[in-house]
Design a protein around this motif. Structure first.
Motif, PDB file in Angstrom:
ATOM      1  N   ALA A 259       0.848  -1.189   0.000  1.00  0.00           N
ATOM      2  CA  ALA A 259       0.000   0.000   0.000  1.00  0.00           C
ATOM      3  C   ALA A 259       0.885   1.241   0.000  1.00  0.00           C
ATOM      4  N   VAL A 260       0.501   2.220  -0.799  1.00  0.00           N
ATOM      5  CA  VAL A 260       1.171   3.521  -0.790  1.00  0.00           C
ATOM      6  C   VAL A 260       0.199   4.466  -0.089  1.00  0.00           C
ATOM      7  N   PRO A 261       0.435   4.739   1.215  1.00  0.00           N
ATOM      8  CA  PRO A 261      -0.521   5.534   1.981  1.00  0.00           C
ATOM      9  C   PRO A 261      -0.457   7.029   1.668  1.00  0.00           C
ATOM     10  N   ASP A 262      -1.465   7.737   2.171  1.00  0.00           N
ATOM     11  CA  ASP A 262      -1.600   9.177   1.962  1.00  0.00           C
ATOM     12  C   ASP A 262      -0.362   9.974   2.363  1.00  0.00           C
ATOM     13  N   ASP A 263       0.392   9.469   3.322  1.00  0.00           N
ATOM     14  CA  ASP A 263       1.572  10.233   3.755  1.00  0.00           C
ATOM     15  C   ASP A 263       2.822   9.902   2.951  1.00  0.00           C
ATOM     16  N   GLU A 264       2.738   8.923   2.037  1.00  0.00           N
ATOM     17  CA  GLU A 264       3.897   8.581   1.215  1.00  0.00           C
ATOM     18  C   GLU A 264       3.828   9.177  -0.180  1.00  0.00           C
ATOM     19  N   TRP A 265       2.683   9.047  -0.874  1.00  0.00           N
ATOM     20  CA  TRP A 265       2.652   9.509  -2.257  1.00  0.00           C
ATOM     21  C   TRP A 265       2.862  11.010  -2.416  1.00  0.00           C
ATOM     22  N   PRO A 266       2.577  11.859  -1.426  1.00  0.00           N
ATOM     23  CA  PRO A 266       2.952  13.267  -1.599  1.00  0.00           C
ATOM     24  C   PRO A 266       4.469  13.457  -1.732  1.00  0.00           C
ATOM     25  N   ARG A 267       5.250  12.537  -1.156  1.00  0.00           N
ATOM     26  CA  ARG A 267       6.711  12.615  -1.320  1.00  0.00           C
ATOM     27  C   ARG A 267       7.128  12.304  -2.748  1.00  0.00           C
ATOM     28  N   TRP A 268       6.242  11.701  -3.517  1.00  0.00           N
ATOM     29  CA  TRP A 268       6.488  11.470  -4.937  1.00  0.00           C
ATOM     30  C   TRP A 268       6.218  12.741  -5.750  1.00  0.00           C
ATOM     31  N   GLY A 269       5.651  13.778  -5.066  1.00  0.00           N
ATOM     32  CA  GLY A 269       5.205  14.966  -5.773  1.00  0.00           C
ATOM     33  C   GLY A 269       3.758  14.828  -6.231  1.00  0.00           C
ATOM     34  N   GLU A 270       3.101  13.769  -5.779  1.00  0.00           N
ATOM     35  CA  GLU A 270       1.723  13.468  -6.178  1.00  0.00           C
ATOM     36  C   GLU A 270       0.747  14.216  -5.266  1.00  0.00           C
ATOM     37  N   ASP A 271      -0.316  14.725  -5.863  1.00  0.00           N
ATOM     38  CA  ASP A 271      -1.359  15.402  -5.099  1.00  0.00           C
ATOM     39  C   ASP A 271      -2.739  14.781  -5.305  1.00  0.00           C
ATOM     40  N   GLY A 272      -2.772  13.596  -5.884  1.00  0.00           N
ATOM     41  CA  GLY A 272      -4.031  12.903  -6.133  1.00  0.00           C
ATOM     42  C   GLY A 272      -4.546  13.058  -7.545  1.00  0.00           C
ATOM     43  N   ARG A 273      -3.882  13.885  -8.341  1.00  0.00           N
ATOM     44  CA  ARG A 273      -4.362  14.107  -9.710  1.00  0.00           C
ATOM     45  C   ARG A 273      -4.209  12.881 -10.599  1.00  0.00           C
ATOM     46  N   SER A 274      -3.228  12.033 -10.313  1.00  0.00           N
ATOM     47  CA  SER A 274      -2.973  10.893 -11.201  1.00  0.00           C
ATOM     48  C   SER A 274      -4.143   9.919 -11.268  1.00  0.00           C
ATOM     49  N   TRP A 275      -4.897   9.796 -10.214  1.00  0.00           N
ATOM     50  CA  TRP A 275      -6.037   8.870 -10.218  1.00  0.00           C
ATOM     51  C   TRP A 275      -7.372   9.598 -10.218  1.00  0.00           C
ATOM     52  N   PHE A 276      -7.357  10.907 -10.433  1.00  0.00           N
ATOM     53  CA  PHE A 276      -8.592  11.682 -10.501  1.00  0.00           C
ATOM     54  C   PHE A 276      -9.239  11.448 -11.863  1.00  0.00           C
ATOM     55  N   SER A 277     -10.425  10.847 -11.876  1.00  0.00           N
ATOM     56  CA  SER A 277     -11.101  10.484 -13.126  1.00  0.00           C
ATOM     57  C   SER A 277     -11.942  11.643 -13.651  1.00  0.00           C
ATOM     58  N   LEU A 278     -11.716  11.967 -14.906  1.00  0.00           N
ATOM     59  CA  LEU A 278     -12.504  13.004 -15.571  1.00  0.00           C
ATOM     60  C   LEU A 278     -13.604  12.320 -16.372  1.00  0.00           C
ATOM     61  N   ASP A 279     -14.622  11.840 -15.652  1.00  0.00           N
ATOM     62  CA  ASP A 279     -15.670  11.067 -16.299  1.00  0.00           C
ATOM     63  C   ASP A 279     -16.982  11.825 -16.465  1.00  0.00           C
ATOM     64  N   THR A 280     -17.001  13.093 -16.038  1.00  0.00           N
ATOM     65  CA  THR A 280     -18.155  13.970 -16.250  1.00  0.00           C
ATOM     66  C   THR A 280     -17.637  15.378 -16.516  1.00  0.00           C
ATOM     67  N   GLU A 281     -18.519  16.216 -17.058  1.00  0.00           N
ATOM     68  CA  GLU A 281     -18.150  17.631 -17.257  1.00  0.00           C
ATOM     69  C   GLU A 281     -17.847  18.286 -15.908  1.00  0.00           C
ATOM     70  N   GLU A 282     -18.610  17.907 -14.874  1.00  0.00           N
ATOM     71  CA  GLU A 282     -18.389  18.460 -13.535  1.00  0.00           C
ATOM     72  C   GLU A 282     -17.011  18.063 -12.996  1.00  0.00           C
ATOM     73  N   ALA A 283     -16.575  16.839 -13.285  1.00  0.00           N
ATOM     74  CA  ALA A 283     -15.256  16.393 -12.836  1.00  0.00           C
ATOM     75  C   ALA A 283     -14.147  17.201 -13.505  1.00  0.00           C
ATOM     76  N   ILE A 284     -14.340  17.562 -14.756  1.00  0.00           N
ATOM     77  CA  ILE A 284     -13.341  18.396 -15.441  1.00  0.00           C
ATOM     78  C   ILE A 284     -13.227  19.745 -14.740  1.00  0.00           C
ATOM     79  N   LEU A 285     -14.360  20.352 -14.421  1.00  0.00           N
ATOM     80  CA  LEU A 285     -14.345  21.638 -13.719  1.00  0.00           C
ATOM     81  C   LEU A 285     -13.710  21.500 -12.335  1.00  0.00           C
ATOM     82  N   GLU A 286     -14.027  20.405 -11.639  1.00  0.00           N
ATOM     83  CA  GLU A 286     -13.433  20.165 -10.320  1.00  0.00           C
ATOM     84  C   GLU A 286     -11.923  19.987 -10.425  1.00  0.00           C
ATOM     85  N   ALA A 287     -11.448  19.277 -11.442  1.00  0.00           N
ATOM     86  CA  ALA A 287     -10.009  19.093 -11.636  1.00  0.00           C
ATOM     87  C   ALA A 287      -9.322  20.425 -11.894  1.00  0.00           C
TER      88      ALA A 287
END
Length: 191
Positions: free
Chosen positions: A154-182
C-alpha cells in the motif's frame, strides 16, 4: 507493461472519453505521454482496433464488466506485471508512473490509497494475480474486491505526496463536472 483501460461506455460523459479534447488534445494522448517515459510498451484494453496509434485488445467475455475485466484480459494476454490506468485519468503524472514501476519488487502489487480507498486504476498488478482476478471477475466482483483479498504494498496518503503526487494521477474526468473540479482542485486549464 502499461495498460490503458478504454472499454467503458462513457455514459456519464456522453461522448467517447478517449477522444475528448482537453486543452486541444485528446484525453488518451495525455495518458500516453505520462506513461511512455517509464513504460514504452503500451496497449489499450477494452477496444477493438487500434486507438491513438496503440495496439488494442477487446475485453474477453461478453458485456461491459468494468475495469477488472480489463485487468484479467491484460494479465491473461501478457502474463507480466501491469501498470493499469484508465483513459479518463489524463492528469496522470510521469513521476507517479515511474514510482509505480520502480517501488518494491516487480512481483508485488503496488496500490496507492487516498482516504483509505485503494486507487485501483492507477496501480501495479503482478502476473501472479491472474487466477485470483479471474475468480473475482467470475463472481461479479471489482478491482477493489480483488485488492481486498490479496496481499499488496500500500502507498498511503503520507507517502505519495513525497512522490510529488497530489491525487491528480487517479482523478477520473468522467463527467463535465469532474473536469471543472479538476481545474479548480489542481489549478490546471483544460479548456
Amino acid at each position: 507493461m502499461g495498460v490503458i483501460l478504454a472499454g467503458g461506455a462513457s455514459r456519464r460523459m456522453g461522448t467517447d472519453k478517449a477522444g475528448l479534447l482537453l486543452a486541444g488534445r485528446p484525453m488518451i494522448e495525455w495518458v500516453i505521454d505520462a506513461l511512455r517515459p517509464a513504460l514504452p510498451d503500451l496497449v489499450v484494453v477494452g477496444r477493438k482496433g487500434g486507438l491513438a496509434g496503440l495496439a488494442s485488445i477487446p475485453d474477453e467475455g461478453r458485456g461491459r464488466r468494468g475495469p477488472l475485466a480489463g485487468l484479467v484480459t491484460a494479465l491473461r494476454h501478457f502474463r507480466r506485471p501491469i501498470v493499469l490506468v484508465a483513459v479518463d485519468q489524463p492528469l496522470l503524472r510521469p513521476e507517479t508512473v515511474r514510482r509505480l514501476v520502480a517501488t518494491g519488487n516487480v512481483h508485488d502489487a503496488l496500490i496507492p490509497y487516498e482516504g483509505g480507498i485503494p486507487q485501483v486504476t492507477c496501480a501495479r498488478y503482478p502476473a501472479e494475480w491472474l487466477q485470483s482476478a479471474t475468480e473475482v471477475d467470475r463472481w461479479g466482483g471489482s478491482l477493489r474486491d480483488l485488492v481486498a483479498r490479496n496481499e499488496h504494498l500500500a502507498v498511503p496518503d503520507d507517502e505519495w505526496p513525497r512522490w510529488g503526487e497530489d491525487g491528480r494521477s487517479w482523478f477520473s474526468l468522467d463527467t463535465e463536472e469532474a473536469i471543472l473540479e479538476a481545474e479548480r482542485r489542481f489549478r490546471v486549464d483544460l479548456s
